[in-house]
Design an enzyme around this catalytic site. Structure first.
Site, PDB file in Angstrom:
ATOM      1  CG  ASP A 122      -1.993  -1.044   1.203  1.00 11.84           C
ATOM      2  OD1 ASP A 122      -2.357  -1.481   0.092  1.00 11.84           O
ATOM      3  OD2 ASP A 122      -2.491  -1.421   2.274  1.00 11.84           O
ATOM      4  CG  ASP A 138      -6.626  -1.543  -1.519  1.00 17.66           C
ATOM      5  OD1 ASP A 138      -6.816  -2.766  -1.672  1.00 17.66           O
ATOM      6  OD2 ASP A 138      -5.749  -1.077  -0.759  1.00 17.66           O
TER       7      ASP A 138
END
Length: 175
Positions: A122, A138
């Site tokens: 991330d 995401d």
């Protein structure tokens, strides 16, 4: 299946591949440029690039549950393939195809990370609202899931989705 439907399914697969490659490329860049580096503020106090190895799900839930997440991804992908195969070749369902391809792309992108690294890379962070750090996959899953809900609640009628039922036509006609 007819020829147009087969072509549409091939286009779905190619789009998914493109989206997964884009996700994996952005994660590669994040690892290369951000790992073990301080965050890079793009918009001061609002948005930054901040490397994180996420071993859980959204908001860091269910840490170190790799097998669980891979199984969930396989179930989701199986359901998406089923729906794509069953969806009639009609213009009204193109939005459904794109939405499902994006959800599948996000699931595959994060599944690749879990299988390769045991975590998901991330790197996107809205510091203004302290939103959890996330990635491109995401974004695919979140936005397309929201759009899928809109499609199912407000665009498609129950009769538009009858092709997904497990009941036979004879049984449906008995109503």
């Amino acid at each position: 299946m007819n020829k147009k439907k087969n072509i549409l399914l091939i286009v779905d697969f190619v789009l998914m591949l493109v989206f997964v490659v884009l996700d994996q490329f952005t994660k590669y860049l994040a690892v290369y440029y951000l790992k073990e580096m301080p965050p890079i503020e793009l918009i001061k106090g609002v948005f930054e690039l901040n490397y994180l190895e996420n071993r859980g799900a959204a908001f860091g839930l269910l840490q170190d549950q790799k097998i669980f997440f891979v199984l969930i991804a396989v179930v989701i992908l199986t359901a998406i393939v089923y729906v794509l195969l069953k969806t009639p070749y009609q213009k009204m369902y193109f939005k459904l195809h794109i939405t499902l391809v994006l959800i599948a792309s996000g699931a595959v992108g994060n599944m690749i990370d879990r299988i390769r690294h045991d975590y998901v890379v991330d790197f996107l962070y809205f510091s203004l609202i302290n939103f959890p750090i996330f990635n491109v996959a995401d974004i695919y899953v979140t936005l397309s899931s929201f759009f899928l809900v809109i499609l199912l609640l407000f665009i498609y009628k129950e009769s538009d989705l009858e092709f997904l039922t497990f009941r036979t036509k004879k049984f449906r006609d008995m109503k």
